[in-house]
Design a protein around this motif. Structure first.
Motif, short mmCIF file in Angstrom:
data_model
loop_
_atom_site.label_atom_id
_atom_site.label_comp_id
_atom_site.label_asym_id
_atom_site.label_seq_id
_atom_site.Cartn_x
_atom_site.Cartn_y
_atom_site.Cartn_z
N PHE A 24 0.93 -1.28 0.16
CA PHE A 24 -0.11 0.10 -0.01
C PHE A 24 0.97 1.38 0.09
O PHE A 24 0.39 2.25 -0.68
CB PHE A 24 -0.93 -0.05 1.19
N TRP A 25 1.94 1.12 0.87
CA TRP A 25 2.70 2.40 0.83
C TRP A 25 3.33 2.53 -0.35
O TRP A 25 3.43 3.63 -1.06
CB TRP A 25 3.95 2.01 2.03
N ALA A 26 3.90 1.40 -0.96
CA ALA A 26 4.55 1.72 -2.40
C ALA A 26 3.88 2.22 -3.40
O ALA A 26 4.18 2.91 -4.26
CB ALA A 26 5.22 0.39 -2.83
N VAL A 27 2.51 1.60 -3.36
CA VAL A 27 1.51 1.82 -4.40
C VAL A 27 1.43 3.63 -4.28
O VAL A 27 1.20 4.54 -5.11
CB VAL A 27 0.33 1.28 -4.39
N LYS A 28 1.20 4.02 -2.92
CA LYS A 28 0.58 5.25 -2.77
C LYS A 28 1.92 6.25 -2.97
O LYS A 28 1.63 7.46 -3.22
CB LYS A 28 0.25 5.67 -1.38
N ARG A 29 2.97 6.01 -2.80
CA ARG A 29 4.22 6.93 -2.96
C ARG A 29 4.97 6.35 -4.09
O ARG A 29 6.42 6.55 -4.06
CB ARG A 29 4.98 6.72 -1.52
N LYS A 30 4.54 5.59 -5.01
CA LYS A 30 5.26 5.05 -6.18
C LYS A 30 6.18 6.10 -6.75
O LYS A 30 7.40 5.93 -7.20
CB LYS A 30 4.49 4.64 -7.03
N THR A 31 5.79 7.00 -7.04
CA THR A 31 6.81 8.27 -7.71
C THR A 31 7.85 8.66 -6.86
O THR A 31 8.91 8.69 -7.32
CB THR A 31 5.68 9.46 -8.01
N GLU A 32 7.50 8.73 -5.60
CA GLU A 32 8.71 9.35 -4.83
C GLU A 32 9.54 8.23 -4.74
O GLU A 32 10.91 8.44 -4.61
CB GLU A 32 8.14 9.41 -3.35
N LEU A 33 9.36 7.05 -4.22
CA LEU A 33 10.29 5.76 -4.28
C LEU A 33 10.97 5.53 -5.55
O LEU A 33 12.13 5.25 -5.42
CB LEU A 33 9.33 4.52 -3.63
N GLU A 34 10.27 5.43 -6.57
CA GLU A 34 11.04 5.19 -7.98
C GLU A 34 11.90 6.32 -8.27
O GLU A 34 12.83 6.22 -8.98
CB GLU A 34 9.91 5.20 -9.02
N GLY A 35 11.49 7.47 -7.71
CA GLY A 35 12.25 8.70 -8.24
C GLY A 35 13.54 8.66 -7.40
O GLY A 35 14.73 9.20 -7.94
N ILE A 36 14.00 8.04 -6.47
CA ILE A 36 14.72 8.01 -5.65
C ILE A 36 15.95 7.04 -6.01
O ILE A 36 17.19 7.33 -5.99
CB ILE A 36 14.61 7.62 -4.02
N ILE A 37 15.51 5.85 -6.62
CA ILE A 37 16.26 4.93 -7.05
C ILE A 37 16.96 5.09 -8.55
O ILE A 37 17.69 4.52 -8.99
CB ILE A 37 15.97 3.60 -6.90
N GLY A 38 16.15 5.87 -9.26
CA GLY A 38 16.36 6.18 -10.47
C GLY A 38 16.36 4.98 -11.55
O GLY A 38 15.69 4.01 -11.44
N GLU A 39 17.32 5.18 -12.39
CA GLU A 39 17.43 4.04 -13.59
C GLU A 39 18.57 3.38 -13.39
O GLU A 39 18.62 2.53 -14.32
CB GLU A 39 17.38 4.84 -15.11
N GLY A 40 19.22 3.53 -12.78
CA GLY A 40 20.59 2.76 -12.75
C GLY A 40 20.82 1.39 -11.99
O GLY A 40 19.77 0.89 -12.12
N PRO A 41 21.96 1.20 -11.44
CA PRO A 41 22.08 -0.09 -10.66
C PRO A 41 21.39 -0.10 -9.58
O PRO A 41 21.02 -1.41 -9.36
CB PRO A 41 23.76 -0.11 -10.47
N ALA A 42 20.93 0.84 -8.86
CA ALA A 42 20.08 0.46 -7.87
C ALA A 42 18.59 -0.19 -8.31
O ALA A 42 18.12 -1.05 -7.46
CB ALA A 42 19.85 2.04 -7.19
N LYS A 43 18.06 0.31 -9.28
CA LYS A 43 16.87 -0.10 -9.62
C LYS A 43 16.86 -1.46 -10.09
O LYS A 43 16.22 -2.27 -9.72
CB LYS A 43 16.25 0.61 -10.73
N VAL A 44 17.91 -1.97 -10.68
CA VAL A 44 18.32 -3.15 -11.11
C VAL A 44 18.22 -4.10 -9.87
O VAL A 44 17.65 -5.19 -10.01
CB VAL A 44 19.40 -3.40 -11.85
N TRP A 45 19.06 -3.85 -8.74
CA TRP A 45 19.32 -4.58 -7.76
C TRP A 45 17.80 -4.74 -6.78
O TRP A 45 17.86 -5.73 -6.26
CB TRP A 45 20.56 -3.99 -6.84
#
Length: 171
Positions: A81-102
């Motif tokens: 629920f937290w992840a869905v509500k704050r999806k943009t903020e959480l995804e924005g933090i990890i970006g598109e690089g290695p963090a997102k892959v891991w």
């Protein structure tokens, strides 16, 4: 999973046994739990707080105290629920690089361990699934814990939003 088959072939099942995996699980989960918690507190990072709570839920589940069998599902539901509500903020933090892959590969490894635990692979040919499913599930889960450590290390470099907004001080 390959390690389970190799250990079985060599007569060394103890190496991938439930006991071995469960004994190291708390130690392995302590590392990212402490790392994510430190980053969450020190930098007020929502992503790191989310990951610390997730690690705490897994830690409690691995500890096997009363209520964690059902409690993990409640906690995962709240985190979803937290992840869905704050999806943009959480995804924005990890970006598109290695963090997102891991992050995603760690998630996928935990999902794989649960598919094995739920005996999904009895419907798909997996050699000796009936005899080895517990060893396979525990070993894959241990790999997921190791992936969580790598995720913690990779995301350690992420600058929280508050730190990004502040101009760098020159000496």
């Amino acid at each position: 999973m390959l390690a389970v088959y190799v250990a079985t072939a060599l007569g060394q099942k103890w190496f991938v046994s439930r006991g071995t995996n469960e004994n190291i699980a708390l130690i392995l989960l302590s590392v990212p739990l402490l790392g994510f918690t430190f980053r969450a507190i020190a930098f007020r990072s929502e992503f790191h707080l989310f990951m610390a709570v997730l690690c705490a839920a897994f830690f409690c589940r691995e500890w096997h105290f009363a209520g964690t069998s059902k409690g993990i599902y409640v906690m995962l539901g709240l985190l979803a629920f937290w992840a869905v509500k704050r999806k943009t903020e959480l995804e924005g933090i990890i970006g598109e690089g290695p963090a997102k892959v891991w992050v995603w590969s760690t998630f996928a490894t935990y999902v794989l361990s649960q598919l094995i635990a739920r005996r999904f692979f009895r419907y798909v040919y997996l050699p000796q699934e009936t005899e080895l499913h517990i060893l396979l599930e525990e070993s894959v889960e241990t790999m997921a814990h190791l992936a969580m450590i790598v995720t913690c290390l990779v995301t350690w470099k992420i600058k929280p939003a508050a730190a990004k907004e502040q101009p760098e001080k020159k000496p």
